[in-house]
Structure formats: C-alpha cells, structure tokens
Design an enzyme around this catalytic site. Structure first.
Site, PDB file in Angstrom:
ATOM      1  N   ASP A 177       7.280  27.991  21.146  1.00 14.57           N
ATOM      2  CA  ASP A 177       6.430  26.855  21.488  1.00 14.57           C
ATOM      3  C   ASP A 177       6.558  25.954  20.268  1.00 14.57           C
ATOM      4  O   ASP A 177       6.002  26.274  19.206  1.00 14.57           O
ATOM      5  CB  ASP A 177       4.972  27.286  21.690  1.00 14.57           C
ATOM      6  N   HIS A 178       7.314  24.873  20.393  1.00 13.34           N
ATOM      7  CA  HIS A 178       7.689  24.151  19.177  1.00 13.34           C
ATOM      8  C   HIS A 178       6.469  23.551  18.465  1.00 13.34           C
ATOM      9  O   HIS A 178       6.549  23.228  17.290  1.00 13.34           O
ATOM     10  CB  HIS A 178       8.752  23.089  19.464  1.00 13.34           C
ATOM     11  N   HIS A 240       1.175  24.290  24.721  1.00 11.28           N
ATOM     12  CA  HIS A 240       0.890  23.586  23.462  1.00 11.28           C
ATOM     13  C   HIS A 240      -0.610  23.469  23.168  1.00 11.28           C
ATOM     14  O   HIS A 240      -1.068  23.790  22.080  1.00 11.28           O
ATOM     15  CB  HIS A 240       1.478  22.173  23.484  1.00 11.28           C
TER      16      HIS A 240
END
Ligand SMILES: NC(=O)c1ccc[n+]([C@@H]2O[C@H](COP(=O)([O-])OP(=O)(O)OC[C@H]3O[C@@H](n4cnc5c(N)ncnc54)[C@H](OP(=O)(O)O)[C@@H]3O)[C@@H](O)[C@H]2O)c1
Length: 484
Positions: A177-178, A240
């Site tokens: 999950d960047h 996110h």
C-alpha cells in the site's frame, strides 16, 4: 540526492508486467533513483518480464524513455543512466504458459535475494506463484511483491491469500500500500511514539474528533470502466484511508517490528464499529461544460458507483470510545490534498470570558503537498484593548525544517522496494489485516447496494456533495477546508 543511505545486498529483481504502466511510471524510475543514491548495489540485476517480444536493448530503450518521462529532471545524467541500464535485462514470458520460464530460472542466481514483483492484474497472481514454484524459483531467499487491489471483497481477498499461501510463507509476501511508504505517514508513528508530548492527550478524553481527507483533482479519465467496478470505497478507503486511520488510532507497539506494528493496526480494524447508513455520503462528479461527468467517464449513464465518499466511524475501545473519525476522499475536487487533522477539545474552563471566543488546539499532519505538520495554538491577539485570543499555526514544513534532506528522500515506491530487499515487512500489509479491512467494508457496500442508493451529484472543483458538509454540521463540527 540523499546522503544517508543504508545499502542493500545484491539482488535479482524480476518485474512481471515490466512493460506496464506501473513499472514505467513508478518502479523503474524509483530503482533508477535508488541507483543514483548509491543504495542499489553493483551486481544487482533487474529483469523486466512480459509477453511483448523485446530484446534487452529494446527494453532498455523503453526504460530510458520511462525514466526521462517520469523521473526527476535533475536525475537525467546520461552516463549514470547508461550505467543503470547495464543492470537491466528483459525476458519475454507468459504467466499463463510455459514460454520463458526455464530461461528465467537460469537467470536467478543462487544464494542471492530474489524478489518477484507481480506488477500484473491479480488474476495472474496464482499462475505466477505456481510457475515460480514449478521452476524452482520459490526458495527461502525469495520474496514476492503484490499490488493493490488485493481482492474486491473479503471472499476474493481470502482466495488470493490462499493462492499465495500455497506457495509462499507469509514472511515472503509483501502487499504494497504505497501510502505506507510515504515519509509523512511514517512520521505519524515517529510523532506519536517518539514524543511524550502528544500521547497523554491522544484519547477520547482530550480529542474531540479526527478528520482524514484524501482529495484528488483528477477524475477517473481513461480508466473509467475499471474504476466503475470499484469506486472510492474499494479503491481508496479500504486500503489507504484505513491504513492512515490505523496509524493514527493504534496503541503503541512494543517495538517497531513488522508483527508488533501490524498486530496493533489489526486491533484497530477489528475494533471498528459497523457504520450507520446515515453517516455515509456518496457522490459522483457532474459535467461542468468543459469536463465530462463521472457517468460519462465511466461509460455508463446509470452508474451507481461513487467517485466521492465521506463517512463517520467509531472505534470501540477504551482509548477512542465516543470520539468520531470522519474520513472523506474523492476525485475532481478543489485541490490535491491529503491530510489528517486531530481536533482537540476546548479548554475545560474559559478564564478570559465569553468575548475571547471558542478556541481549540488542532494538529494537522499534511501528507501531500508540502509534507509537514502544523500545531494550531491559541495566543493573545497582539495590541491593546483587552484579552482577545487568536489561533496561530506553529508550522513545520519538513522541506523547510530539514533542508535538502527533508525534501529529497526516497518516494514511497523507492522506499518500499528497498524494504523488500532488506526483508523488512513493517510497511506492508499482512494477509489478516487486508481480510479484516474487507470484513469491515463489505457490509457497508452491501448495505448501499441493497438500498439501491444513488450517489449525490457534486460540482467539479468543489469539496464534494453538500450532504458531506452536513455530515459534520449536524454534529456541530466543520471539515477543514480543502485549499487550492
Ligand atoms: N498503474 C498504476 O499506477 C497502479 C497503481 C496501483 C496498483 N496498480 C496495479 O498494478 C498492476 C499492474 O498495473 P499496470 O497499470 O502496470 O497495468 P498494465 O499497464 O495493464 O500492465 C500490465 C502488464 O502485465 C503484462 N502482462 C499481461 N498479461 C501477461 C501475461 N499473461 N504474462 C506476462 N505478462 C503479462 C503486460 O505486458 P504484455 O501485455 O506485453 O504481456 C504489462 O506489462 C495491476 O494489478 C494494477 O491494479 C497499478
């Protein structure tokens, strides 16, 4: 360029989907930057793999183009780029067939870390995992990196976890999950757990509410048909925004280790209460003369998918019982902005009288743009004429406070790829965490589907539908303005 780098050991990195959008936009330019920073060791090998028939030179030309287009302007030193490209090779391979696999197995160097980046659609994860095993590449030195979306509901996420678990240990699976790779997101943990200042106030007794906003100015553009099957809840909230919520709400882990941190995040997700349907506002952007509406972009005039969502949720544990968390995210909004605002309660007793007004402290953590933090404090309005109070910001923009090092750290993808090489899973999602997140989102989505709810329209360039404002106003609160 960054001066303090922790070098990683030599590695083989295979990027399945090496010709795709994500590889060209993020992974390859990120590796190039790590190379320039001195973090990628000599002897590292990057193999792009996809079905397209290309030779090494053809692929290097493509990588060069991608770095020129998506890399930083100051990183375009030709000699260094050529040296980086020496590390890059290409192999035509079909995830669904046997083409290329034997050759790949020969390229993987024994005794070295090898990472396989699954930068392909999730329907290929099982095929890739199976063949890596079949061709002897799934040994104890290997790691796999998988991208979002990790499933579209609990059932499909479980299925994906099962497929991967059949071939790899959980310690080898890196679910990206960047958002977790962003400097400020990690700073959330530093702020909370390296300072004594905030922790005593970090609970329902002193925090009135918490707001999390991730606003985008872009629409769904060319990926409308894909997005329409997902929507803001699946595309942004389930991953996110929930990760941000976890970091802001979790208990202090006993140490900054992968399982300690992820155990605490998981407890937050499990403590989330079901959301009251009246506390959810979904929206779709309208056409505005210049730009198309969401439904036009999605190619479905009757689409019920949301491009905006705002909701109020509660965490039922001792720390947060009674403190609402308001979260919102949407496309084609007023500005691109991600921030978390912790709004503290009013002082219990006003010694300056009613005329001094209502004031409360706020802590705003900006993830983008202008990463940093602002503490809103109340002071005396300067000048004569009695004790009037005003709120002023104690502002810390990281780029200003830390100089070059504050503004030139690795971006999220760079950091996460290097963490894979180092074998550090702290900033990656564990399988049970992803499943728990879907476990909370599934009934919310099922609820509005059953009720056949139609998203509310909102203007392009606005802050979302009016009802989202009402969600807060009803509680006597206000969203922080999304600033252009
Ligand atoms: N793009 C982004 O910004 C982004 C952001 C977050 C997550 N993701 C996720 O990352 C993954 C990749 O996204 P993307 O945007 O890069 O997709 P994309 O542009 O469609 O690229 C897909 C890649 O997979 C390769 N491929 C397809 N079928 C294959 C097969 N049978 N065997 C081997 N290679 C195959 C394609 O090359 P060939 O057709 O030549 O085989 C291409 O290199 C997706 O799961 C996506 O959801 C993307």
């Amino acid at each position: 360029m960054v001066s303090r780098v922790i070098p990683v050991d030599k590695f083989d990195l295979v990027i399945f989907g090496g010709t795709g959008d994500l590889a060209r936009r993020k992974i390859l330019p990120g590796l190039h930057r790590r190379y320039l920073a001195g973090q990628m060791p000599e002897g590292a090998q990057i193999v792009g793999a996809a079905r397209a028939v290309l030779d090494d030179q053809g692929y290097r030309d493509m990588v060069r183009e991608a770095i020129t287009e998506f890399g930083d302007a100051e990183d375009q030193d030709e000699a260094k780029l050529a040296a980086f490209l020496e590390h890059v090779q290409y192999l035509p391979i079909d995830a669904m067939g046997e083409k290329g696999w034997e050759k790949l197995a020969k390229m993987i160097r024994p005794g070295m870390i090898h990472a396989y980046y699954f930068s392909v659609g999730p329907s290929l994860f099982g095929e890739l995992a199976e063949r890596l095993q079949l061709y002897g590449m799934a040994d104890e030195n290997c790691r796999i990196v998988v991208e979002k979306p990790f499933g579209r509901d609990l059932e499909s996420a479980r299925e994906l976890n099962k497929v991967l678990a059949a071939h790899f240990d959980e310690s080898q699976i890196y679910r990206i999950d960047h958002y977790l790779g962003k400097e400020t997101v990690q700073n959330l943990m530093a702020v909370r757990f390296a300072n004594i200042l905030f922790e005593p106030l970090w609970n329902a007794q002193y925090v009135d509410h918490i707001q999390i906003t991730v606003a985008e100015t872009v629409g769904v553009g060319g990926r409308g048909a894909y997005y329409d099957k997902s929507g803001a809840m699946r595309d942004m909230v389930q991953n996110h925004l929930m990760q941000l919520l976890c970091l802001i709400a979790m208990e202090p882990p006993s140490r900054f280790g992968p399982d300690e941190v992820r155990d605490e995040k998981l407890k937050v997700i499990r403590a989330l209460e079901p959301v009251d349907p009246h506390h959810i506002v979904r929206g779709q952007y309208n056409a505005d003369g210049k730009e198309q509406s969401y439904r036009d972009d999605a190619g479905d005039p009757k689409s019920l998918t949301e491009s905006f969502i705002a909701l109020k949720c509660h965490i039922s544990n001792w720390r947060w019982s009674g403190t609402p968390f308001y979260i919102r995210t949407g496309k084609k909004l007023k500005a691109r902005e991600s921030e978390i605002v912790v709004v503290f309660k009013d002082a219990p007793h006003l010694i300056f009288g009613q005329s001094s007004g209502q004031h409360c402290n706020t802590l705003t953590i900006r993830l983008q743009p202008n990463e940093g933090m602002t503490l809103g404090v109340t002071i005396k309005d300067p000048g004569p004429g009695g004790m009037r109070l005003i709120d002023v910001p104690l502002d810390m923009t990281f780029a200003e406070a830390l100089g070059e090092e504050g503004s030139d750290g690795p971006d999220a993808y760079e950091r996460l790829i290097m963490d894979v090489m180092r074998g550090n899973q702290t900033l990656f999602m564990r399988g049970d965490e992803v499943e728990a997140a879907w476990g909370w989102t599934d009934p919310i989505i099922a609820g509005w589907e059953e009720r056949g709810e139609v998203p509310k329209p909102y203007e392009v360039g606005s802050s979302g539908p009016e009802d989202a404002m009402m969600l807060m106003h009803r509680d006597g609160r206000r969203w922080r303005e999304i600033k252009e």
